[in-house]
Motif scaffolding. Structure first.
Motif, PDB file in Angstrom:
ATOM      1  N   HIS A   5       0.809  -1.119   0.131  1.00 49.00           N
ATOM      2  CA  HIS A   5      -0.088  -0.062   0.046  1.00 49.00           C
ATOM      3  C   HIS A   5       0.976   1.284  -0.043  1.00 49.00           C
ATOM      4  O   HIS A   5       0.560   2.432  -0.688  1.00 49.00           O
ATOM      5  N   VAL A   6       1.974   1.162   0.728  1.00 47.47           N
ATOM      6  CA  VAL A   6       2.846   2.381   0.652  1.00 47.47           C
ATOM      7  C   VAL A   6       3.472   2.573  -0.734  1.00 47.47           C
ATOM      8  O   VAL A   6       3.606   3.895  -1.258  1.00 47.47           O
ATOM      9  N   VAL A   7       3.741   1.369  -1.484  1.00 46.91           N
ATOM     10  CA  VAL A   7       4.333   1.468  -2.685  1.00 46.91           C
ATOM     11  C   VAL A   7       3.240   2.039  -3.790  1.00 46.91           C
ATOM     12  O   VAL A   7       3.663   2.991  -4.602  1.00 46.91           O
ATOM     13  N   ALA A   8       2.133   1.716  -3.557  1.00 50.50           N
ATOM     14  CA  ALA A   8       0.946   2.185  -4.245  1.00 50.50           C
ATOM     15  C   ALA A   8       0.590   3.547  -4.171  1.00 50.50           C
ATOM     16  O   ALA A   8       0.653   4.477  -5.022  1.00 50.50           O
ATOM     17  N   LEU A   9       0.828   4.171  -2.911  1.00 45.91           N
ATOM     18  CA  LEU A   9       0.848   5.591  -2.476  1.00 45.91           C
ATOM     19  C   LEU A   9       1.803   6.267  -3.151  1.00 45.91           C
ATOM     20  O   LEU A   9       1.743   7.395  -3.845  1.00 45.91           O
ATOM     21  N   VAL A  10       3.099   5.732  -3.203  1.00 42.39           N
ATOM     22  CA  VAL A  10       4.262   6.338  -3.883  1.00 42.39           C
ATOM     23  C   VAL A  10       3.937   6.490  -5.332  1.00 42.39           C
ATOM     24  O   VAL A  10       4.067   7.546  -6.152  1.00 42.39           O
ATOM     25  N   PHE A  11       3.495   5.306  -5.939  1.00 41.85           N
ATOM     26  CA  PHE A  11       3.154   5.320  -7.558  1.00 41.85           C
ATOM     27  C   PHE A  11       2.163   6.654  -7.889  1.00 41.85           C
ATOM     28  O   PHE A  11       2.126   7.245  -8.806  1.00 41.85           O
ATOM     29  N   ALA A  12       1.177   6.590  -6.865  1.00 42.88           N
ATOM     30  CA  ALA A  12       0.061   7.631  -7.054  1.00 42.88           C
ATOM     31  C   ALA A  12       0.689   9.094  -6.918  1.00 42.88           C
ATOM     32  O   ALA A  12       0.254   9.921  -7.904  1.00 42.88           O
ATOM     33  N   ARG A  55      -1.084  12.873 -20.341  1.00 44.67           N
ATOM     34  CA  ARG A  55      -1.972  12.551 -19.388  1.00 44.67           C
ATOM     35  C   ARG A  55      -2.393  11.023 -19.297  1.00 44.67           C
ATOM     36  O   ARG A  55      -2.468  10.409 -18.439  1.00 44.67           O
ATOM     37  N   MET A  56      -1.981  10.468 -20.340  1.00 39.35           N
ATOM     38  CA  MET A  56      -1.729   9.056 -20.569  1.00 39.35           C
ATOM     39  C   MET A  56      -0.604   8.316 -19.726  1.00 39.35           C
ATOM     40  O   MET A  56      -1.052   7.632 -19.069  1.00 39.35           O
ATOM     41  N   VAL A  57       0.505   9.241 -19.669  1.00 41.66           N
ATOM     42  CA  VAL A  57       1.231   8.570 -18.629  1.00 41.66           C
ATOM     43  C   VAL A  57       0.819   8.581 -17.262  1.00 41.66           C
ATOM     44  O   VAL A  57       1.045   7.740 -16.397  1.00 41.66           O
ATOM     45  N   GLY A  58       0.250   9.760 -16.837  1.00 42.05           N
ATOM     46  CA  GLY A  58      -0.509   9.928 -15.486  1.00 42.05           C
ATOM     47  C   GLY A  58      -1.381   8.794 -15.149  1.00 42.05           C
ATOM     48  O   GLY A  58      -1.514   8.251 -14.088  1.00 42.05           O
ATOM     49  N   VAL A  59      -2.189   8.358 -16.111  1.00 42.29           N
ATOM     50  CA  VAL A  59      -3.406   7.561 -16.045  1.00 42.29           C
ATOM     51  C   VAL A  59      -2.557   6.224 -15.717  1.00 42.29           C
ATOM     52  O   VAL A  59      -3.067   5.431 -15.179  1.00 42.29           O
ATOM     53  N   ALA A  60      -1.428   5.894 -16.735  1.00 40.53           N
ATOM     54  CA  ALA A  60      -0.899   4.348 -16.590  1.00 40.53           C
ATOM     55  C   ALA A  60      -0.157   4.321 -15.383  1.00 40.53           C
ATOM     56  O   ALA A  60      -0.199   3.366 -14.533  1.00 40.53           O
ATOM     57  N   THR A  61       0.179   5.413 -14.569  1.00 39.25           N
ATOM     58  CA  THR A  61       0.880   5.298 -13.319  1.00 39.25           C
ATOM     59  C   THR A  61       0.009   5.108 -12.290  1.00 39.25           C
ATOM     60  O   THR A  61       0.039   4.440 -11.310  1.00 39.25           O
ATOM     61  N   LEU A  62      -1.357   5.758 -12.253  1.00 42.94           N
ATOM     62  CA  LEU A  62      -2.381   5.389 -11.516  1.00 42.94           C
ATOM     63  C   LEU A  62      -3.020   4.165 -11.477  1.00 42.94           C
ATOM     64  O   LEU A  62      -3.306   3.715 -10.452  1.00 42.94           O
ATOM     65  N   ALA A  63      -3.078   3.804 -12.844  1.00 46.25           N
ATOM     66  CA  ALA A  63      -3.623   2.368 -13.020  1.00 46.25           C
ATOM     67  C   ALA A  63      -2.508   1.156 -12.343  1.00 46.25           C
ATOM     68  O   ALA A  63      -2.912   0.056 -11.634  1.00 46.25           O
ATOM     69  N   THR A  64      -1.391   1.626 -12.406  1.00 43.65           N
ATOM     70  CA  THR A  64      -0.404   0.789 -11.629  1.00 43.65           C
ATOM     71  C   THR A  64      -0.103   0.810 -10.092  1.00 43.65           C
ATOM     72  O   THR A  64      -0.268  -0.141  -9.624  1.00 43.65           O
ATOM     73  N   ALA A  65      -0.444   2.132  -9.859  1.00 50.78           N
ATOM     74  CA  ALA A  65      -0.557   2.291  -8.245  1.00 50.78           C
ATOM     75  C   ALA A  65      -1.850   1.274  -7.821  1.00 50.78           C
ATOM     76  O   ALA A  65      -1.971   0.853  -6.758  1.00 50.78           O
ATOM     77  N   THR A  66      -2.988   1.522  -8.543  1.00 54.00           N
ATOM     78  CA  THR A  66      -4.249   0.544  -8.420  1.00 54.00           C
ATOM     79  C   THR A  66      -3.956  -0.758  -8.353  1.00 54.00           C
ATOM     80  O   THR A  66      -4.336  -1.588  -7.369  1.00 54.00           O
ATOM     81  N   GLY A  67      -3.362  -1.087  -9.128  1.00 50.18           N
ATOM     82  CA  GLY A  67      -2.734  -2.669  -9.530  1.00 50.18           C
ATOM     83  C   GLY A  67      -2.037  -3.143  -8.351  1.00 50.18           C
ATOM     84  O   GLY A  67      -2.221  -4.355  -7.690  1.00 50.18           O
ATOM     85  N   ILE A  68      -0.868  -2.320  -7.855  1.00 47.30           N
ATOM     86  CA  ILE A  68      -0.083  -2.632  -6.780  1.00 47.30           C
ATOM     87  C   ILE A  68      -0.979  -2.774  -5.396  1.00 47.30           C
ATOM     88  O   ILE A  68      -0.836  -3.708  -4.631  1.00 47.30           O
ATOM     89  N   ALA A  69      -1.962  -1.674  -5.277  1.00 45.93           N
ATOM     90  CA  ALA A  69      -2.677  -1.726  -4.035  1.00 45.93           C
ATOM     91  C   ALA A  69      -3.638  -2.857  -4.156  1.00 45.93           C
ATOM     92  O   ALA A  69      -3.691  -3.741  -2.820  1.00 45.93           O
TER      93      ALA A  69
END
Length: 112
Positions: A5-12, A55-69
Motif C-alpha cells: 500500500h505504501v508503494v501504491a501511494l508512492v506511485f500515485a 495525461r496518458m502517462v499519469g493515467v498509466a501510473t495511477l493504474a499501476t498504483a491501483t494494481g499494486i494496491a
C-alpha cells in the motif's frame, strides 16, 4: 498499512507531476528550446498532443498504483502488472519521440 500500500501511494504521488506538466503543455507554458521554425498553430498542436500523452502517462501510473494496491500480495499478478507497465510506458515514450520528430519534420517543410 501493508508495504504494497505504501508503494501504491508512492506511485500515485509520482503520477501528479505528469498531470501538472500536461496542464502546462496544454496552456502553452512549456516553451520549446531554441528556434524551432514552427508556427504558433503548429506549436499549439504539438503542445496539445504532448499534453494528451502526458495525461496518458499519469493515467498509466495511477493504474499501476491501483494494481499494486489491489494485487500486492499476488506475485504472479504483480509480475504481469510490471510487464504491462513497461510495455505501456515504452510505447508512450515512442509516441513522444514520434510526435516531436513529426512536428519538427513538418516545421522544416516535410510532409510529417
Amino acid at each position: 498499512m501493508a508495504a504494497h500500500h505504501v508503494v501504491a501511494l508512492v506511485f500515485a504521488i509520482f503520477a501528479l507531476p505528469a498531470f501538472v506538466f500536461a496542464r502546462w503543455l496544454g496552456d502553452g507554458r512549456l516553451p520549446l528550446a531554441g528556434h524551432s521554425g514552427m508556427t504558433v498553430r503548429d506549436k499549439a498542436l504539438l503542445d496539445s498532443r504532448l499534453a494528451r500523452l502526458m495525461r496518458m502517462v499519469g493515467v498509466a501510473t495511477l493504474a499501476t498504483a491501483t494494481g499494486i494496491a489491489l494485487w500486492g500480495d499476488d506475485d504472479r499478478r504483480l509480475s504481469i502488472l510490471a510487464v504491462v507497465m513497461v510495455l505501456v510506458v515504452n510505447g508512450l515514450a515512442i509516441a513522444f519521440v514520434y510526435t516531436v520528430a513529426r512536428s519538427k519534420r513538418r516545421a522544416r517543410g516535410g510532409h510529417g
